[in-house]
Each structure stands twice: as structure tokens, then as C-alpha cells.
Design a protein around this motif. Sequence first.
Motif, PDB file in Angstrom:
ATOM      1  N   SER A  67      32.628  60.205  40.942  1.00 10.66           N
ATOM      2  CA  SER A  67      31.900  60.290  39.685  1.00 10.66           C
ATOM      3  C   SER A  67      32.727  61.053  38.661  1.00 10.66           C
ATOM      4  O   SER A  67      33.530  61.932  39.009  1.00 10.66           O
ATOM      5  CB  SER A  67      30.552  60.993  39.908  1.00 10.66           C
ATOM      6  OG  SER A  67      29.917  61.266  38.673  1.00 10.66           O
ATOM      7  N   THR A  93      31.560  66.405  32.166  1.00 10.76           N
ATOM      8  CA  THR A  93      31.540  64.946  32.254  1.00 10.76           C
ATOM      9  C   THR A  93      32.791  64.415  31.562  1.00 10.76           C
ATOM     10  O   THR A  93      32.944  64.543  30.348  1.00 10.76           O
ATOM     11  CB  THR A  93      30.288  64.352  31.592  1.00 10.76           C
ATOM     12  OG1 THR A  93      29.125  64.924  32.188  1.00 10.76           O
ATOM     13  CG2 THR A  93      30.258  62.838  31.767  1.00 10.76           C
ATOM     14  N   VAL A  95      35.344  61.782  30.021  1.00  9.36           N
ATOM     15  CA  VAL A  95      35.268  60.491  29.333  1.00  9.36           C
ATOM     16  C   VAL A  95      36.471  59.672  29.771  1.00  9.36           C
ATOM     17  O   VAL A  95      37.615  59.980  29.416  1.00  9.36           O
ATOM     18  CB  VAL A  95      35.261  60.678  27.800  1.00  9.36           C
ATOM     19  CG1 VAL A  95      35.187  59.324  27.104  1.00  9.36           C
ATOM     20  CG2 VAL A  95      34.097  61.571  27.382  1.00  9.36           C
ATOM     21  N   GLU A 134      23.121  63.068  34.312  1.00 14.43           N
ATOM     22  CA  GLU A 134      24.514  62.735  34.041  1.00 14.43           C
ATOM     23  C   GLU A 134      25.095  61.813  35.103  1.00 14.43           C
ATOM     24  O   GLU A 134      25.843  60.887  34.799  1.00 14.43           O
ATOM     25  CB  GLU A 134      25.352  64.012  33.956  1.00 14.43           C
ATOM     26  CG  GLU A 134      25.221  64.759  32.653  1.00 14.43           C
ATOM     27  CD  GLU A 134      25.749  63.966  31.470  1.00 14.43           C
ATOM     28  OE1 GLU A 134      26.974  63.928  31.258  1.00 14.43           O
ATOM     29  OE2 GLU A 134      24.923  63.358  30.763  1.00 14.43           O
ATOM     30  N   ARG A 137      23.789  58.144  34.531  1.00 15.85           N
ATOM     31  CA  ARG A 137      24.197  57.396  33.337  1.00 15.85           C
ATOM     32  C   ARG A 137      25.711  57.314  33.148  1.00 15.85           C
ATOM     33  O   ARG A 137      26.188  56.774  32.146  1.00 15.85           O
ATOM     34  CB  ARG A 137      23.538  57.980  32.087  1.00 15.85           C
ATOM     35  CG  ARG A 137      23.978  59.369  31.707  1.00 15.85           C
ATOM     36  CD  ARG A 137      23.384  59.753  30.354  1.00 15.85           C
ATOM     37  NE  ARG A 137      23.526  61.170  30.089  1.00 15.85           N
ATOM     38  CZ  ARG A 137      22.500  61.994  29.926  1.00 15.85           C
ATOM     39  NH1 ARG A 137      21.262  61.534  30.024  1.00 15.85           N
ATOM     40  NH2 ARG A 137      22.691  63.274  29.662  1.00 15.85           N
ATOM     41  N   ASN A 138      26.476  57.836  34.106  1.00 17.53           N
ATOM     42  CA  ASN A 138      27.932  57.801  33.979  1.00 17.53           C
ATOM     43  C   ASN A 138      28.572  57.088  35.163  1.00 17.53           C
ATOM     44  O   ASN A 138      27.992  57.014  36.240  1.00 17.53           O
ATOM     45  CB  ASN A 138      28.481  59.230  33.859  1.00 17.53           C
ATOM     46  CG  ASN A 138      28.281  59.814  32.483  1.00 17.53           C
ATOM     47  OD1 ASN A 138      29.002  59.485  31.538  1.00 17.53           O
ATOM     48  ND2 ASN A 138      27.266  60.671  32.353  1.00 17.53           N
TER      49      ASN A 138
END
Length: 260
Positions: A67, A93, A95, A134, A137-138
Motif C-alpha cells: 500500500s 500517503t 502519491v 486511506e 481509497r488508495n
Amino acid sequence: MSKMKNALNARLEAKRADKIQNYIGSRLQDLEPLKPVLKAMGLSTVVSAIGDDIVVTFVNDETEATSVVALTFSRGKAAKGAEASWNHAQMITYVVQQTSFADNSWYYNDFGGAHELDCRGMSTPEIVDAIAAELVRNPVLRTDPTRESSNPHISKAFPIVSDIVSERMNTTIRAERGDNSVESLVFGDVSGRGFRLSFGDTSATLFLNDREIGQAPVGSRFEIGKLVADHFKAEPRPQWESRGLKAGERDEHGILSMGW
């Protein structure tokens, strides 16, 4: 002597692992409510020590896909104490745009920074809820060092080379990494000629049967397309007139635009 050294290293590693576990263990217990989310996503927690930080990542045990969400717990001077604290933790998180290319399943990760959430002052349920949201949705990204490209240009050039080669010659295009770490696209034609397009720091070099036949600026997809088209004698030279079109559109010659 080597056996004694290996045994000593093993003992030191075991002590280090125990120390890390003692430091982070309570916070991992806080993450127990995440188990249903992690199970549904095929993930489990992995703890690593990186510099002054303890890092928790979420990884698929079978595929090692990871992840883009991670937790960091500081062990620096400001984070005094025998165990990790949420007041010195961040959720990060990353990108990342992962692009797959080549017929042997290579990929390139384009990192675009990171979003950070400081957990200071948040309750444990709030932190767990934020992590769960998180994670869901990632993306979870492939992890395979043998097929991960470190060159930012080869994945961008691949669609153009494929448009010239694959669609017209029904041949495959493989990505390879040489002994010198230079990455290449390798393909052939119906007459048995072997081509290799190698991506260096400044130039993309085309080889025919291991003989250099031309170069193009490594950052110019248009020039790389011309280079391949000029020397791929089995096919007419494509008319590279699609630069004004949107990505995915084709011009009157049927040439696919890459949105240049």
C-alpha cells in the motif's frame, strides 16, 4: 570463524528485533480494529527500522504488493519513552503513478510527493478510522525489483515503439536491464533482425543486431519514434502528425497520439 561471526550477527539481529517489537508492540495492538480491512485487502503489517524511525507498512504476504499508506514513529530525542507514541507518529500517503509497460510486465513508479497526517492529539479510534479510510481509497502497488524500471523515459517511449512495432509486425517488445544497469526495449521483425533501444542518461540508442544505428534525445518521445520508424525497414515510416491531437486519438494515417 565465519560460523561464530554469523551466530553473533544472528543474536544481534534477534536482540534488535526484540527491541523494536517492545517499542512498537502497544501501537500494533491499537491497530487490531484494522484487521477486517486488512484481511479484505489481503494485507498485513510489516515493521521496519529506518534511521530514527520505526515504519509500519501494509504488505501482501504472497505478492509483496505494498500500500502507498505507511505509518512512521519517531525515536528521536523529542520522542522520549520506552515505547512508541501516537503523539510522535505520522500517517504518510505517497502519491505514486504506477505505469505498466512491455510484454514481460515491467513497470515504472512516478513519485509525486506525499500527504502527511500528524497523529498528535488524535484519539486512537480517530487514528484507526483515518488509516482505514486511506487504505481503502488508495492503491496497492506491485513490488518486483527485477521488473521495476528506474528510468523515467522508457515507459513513456514504450507506447510509441509499440505503435510502430507491435501493431504492424505482431511481435513482442521486452524490457531488459543490462549488466551496466542500462534499460532497453528489445524487439525484432519478421526477417529475424534484432533491435535494442537502450535508454541512457541523455540519449536513446538504437542497435540492430548489436550494432549502433542511431540516437535520439532520451526525453523526446517524438524523436525516439522517428528513430525507430526510420530504421524499421519492414514497415513504411509512420507520419508523425498526431502531436496536436489528444492522447488516445488517431490521425488520418491511423497513428495513435500519445498526447504530446
